[in-house]
Write an enzyme that holds these catalytic residues in place. Structure first.
Site, PDB file in Angstrom:
ATOM      1  N   SER A 137      17.091  29.389  14.328  1.00  4.99           N
ATOM      2  CA  SER A 137      18.173  30.350  14.174  1.00  4.99           C
ATOM      3  C   SER A 137      18.122  31.005  12.801  1.00  4.99           C
ATOM      4  O   SER A 137      17.454  30.486  11.898  1.00  4.99           O
ATOM      5  CB  SER A 137      19.509  29.595  14.319  1.00  4.99           C
ATOM      6  OG  SER A 137      20.580  30.274  13.698  1.00  4.99           O
ATOM      7  N   TYR A 183      26.304  23.584  12.298  1.00  4.02           N
ATOM      8  CA  TYR A 183      25.276  24.314  13.051  1.00  4.02           C
ATOM      9  C   TYR A 183      24.085  24.613  12.151  1.00  4.02           C
ATOM     10  O   TYR A 183      22.926  24.396  12.516  1.00  4.02           O
ATOM     11  CB  TYR A 183      25.882  25.604  13.594  1.00  4.02           C
ATOM     12  CG  TYR A 183      24.989  26.453  14.454  1.00  4.02           C
ATOM     13  CD1 TYR A 183      24.310  27.546  13.910  1.00  4.02           C
ATOM     14  CD2 TYR A 183      24.835  26.205  15.813  1.00  4.02           C
ATOM     15  CE1 TYR A 183      23.496  28.351  14.687  1.00  4.02           C
ATOM     16  CE2 TYR A 183      24.031  27.018  16.607  1.00  4.02           C
ATOM     17  CZ  TYR A 183      23.370  28.086  16.041  1.00  4.02           C
ATOM     18  OH  TYR A 183      22.566  28.897  16.817  1.00  4.02           O
TER      19      TYR A 183
END
Ligand code: NAP
Ligand code: GCO
Length: 272
Positions: free
Chosen positions: A148, A161
């Site tokens: 990501s 995250y």
């Protein structure tokens, strides 16, 4: 004589994409199916698996699917054993399943932190551990981890995250280091900001029709000037799943519209 395009063929391969009922996982599966792979997917509950099966049927893609929680090692091992028996040994694993919780770190509970770390980092560990032995036995395999922008950057409210996706980048490098000798390539796929249900809260317009501030921010920081679509990642995923990437290992490759390279423009210039 085989040509370069043969290197992108997945004929005869079994590809397992975790959490692939919709979004990026579905896009990866569609690309792999078009390249000849047999598609296997799981999701966390029956409703999502059934939703996914309907989508695959619409696309004309035959799939093997089952409910399987990637954080539950017993369920994962049973899923892999059943796939191996009914479809064949898994040649390609995409660790796609994930969650995000957008909460300021000092307000995040330990349970919320652990839920994100367990799904986004421990899940790929469990699933990779389950498939590597048969990949070794069968002469090699491909593992693709869903990294990501948060594997490289931080921002407010995504501490768990980002920590998970940063850790996933290093797990990617470690699997490559430890198992590359068995012809296993483990790489990360790094989407930028993509229009899926996971990012919908960051794109939803105000009741007055005004743009979401984060939508303007992302479009001002992305040279392409837009959010990505799942299909923007399909070609990169196919490359990483195919023999075309047999000498690529331990890398995270980003399809981000240029975001990571750009200091960013003026969000105020984004008016529609
Ligand atoms: P997503 O909303 O992040 O979720 C993917 C799927 O995984 C969903 O069906 C989800 O179910 C499922 N899942 C969650 N926990 C699971 C578990 N324990 N076991 C099995 N399945 C589970 O979908 P996405 O936006 O397409 O993203 C896919 C992956 O790419 C994720 O890892 C995400 O972090 C990553 N990523 C996304 C973007 C983006 O902009 N969208 C950018 C970079 C990276 P639920 O619907 O119940 O959660
Ligand atoms: C967020 C977004 C991002 C994207 C993606 C970016 O809240 O910042 O959800 O984390 O999901 O990971 O690459």
């Amino acid at each position: 004589m085989s040509g370069i395009m043969d290197k992108f063929s997945l004929e005869g391969k079994v590809a397992w994409i975790t959490g692939a009922s919709y979004g990026l996982g579905l896009a990866y599966a569609q690309a792999f199916a078009e390249a000849g792979a047999k598609i296997v997917f799981n999701d966390i509950n029956r409703e999502l698996v059934d939703k996914g099966r309907k989508e695959y049927k619409k696309l004309g893609i035959e799939v093997y699917s089952a409910v399987c929680d990637v954080t539950n090692e017993k369920q994962v091992n049973a899923f892999v054993a059943d796939v191996t028996k009914k479809v064949g040994p898994i040649d390609i694993l995409v660790n796609n399943a994930g969650i995000i919780k957008r909460i300021p770190m000092t307000e995040m509970t330990l349970e919320q932190w652990n839920a994100v770390i367990t799904t986004d980092l421990t899940g790929p560990f469990i699933c990779s551990k389950a498939v590597i032995p048969s990949m070794i036995k069968n002469g090699g395999g491909k593992i693709i981890n869903a990294c990501s922008m948060m594997s490289e950057l931080g921002r407010e409210t995504v501490s768990a995250y980002a920590s998970a996706k940063g850790g996933l980048k290093m797990l990617t490098r470690n699997i490559a280091s430890e198992y590359g000798r068995y012809n296993i390539q483990c790489n990360g796929i790094g989407p930028g900001y993509i229009a899926t249900p996971q990012t919908e809260p960051l794109r939803t317009k105000g009741k007055d029709g005004s743009l979401h501030p984060f939508d303007r921010l992302i479009r001002s920081k992305t040279p392409a000037g837009r959010w990505g679509e799942p299909g923007d990642l399909a070609g990169l995923a196919l490359f990483l799943a195919s023999p075309a990437s047999d000498f690529v290992n331990g890398q995270v490759i980003y399809a981000d519209g240029g975001l990571l390279s750009y200091i960013g423009g003026d969000p105020g210039e984004i008016t529609e």
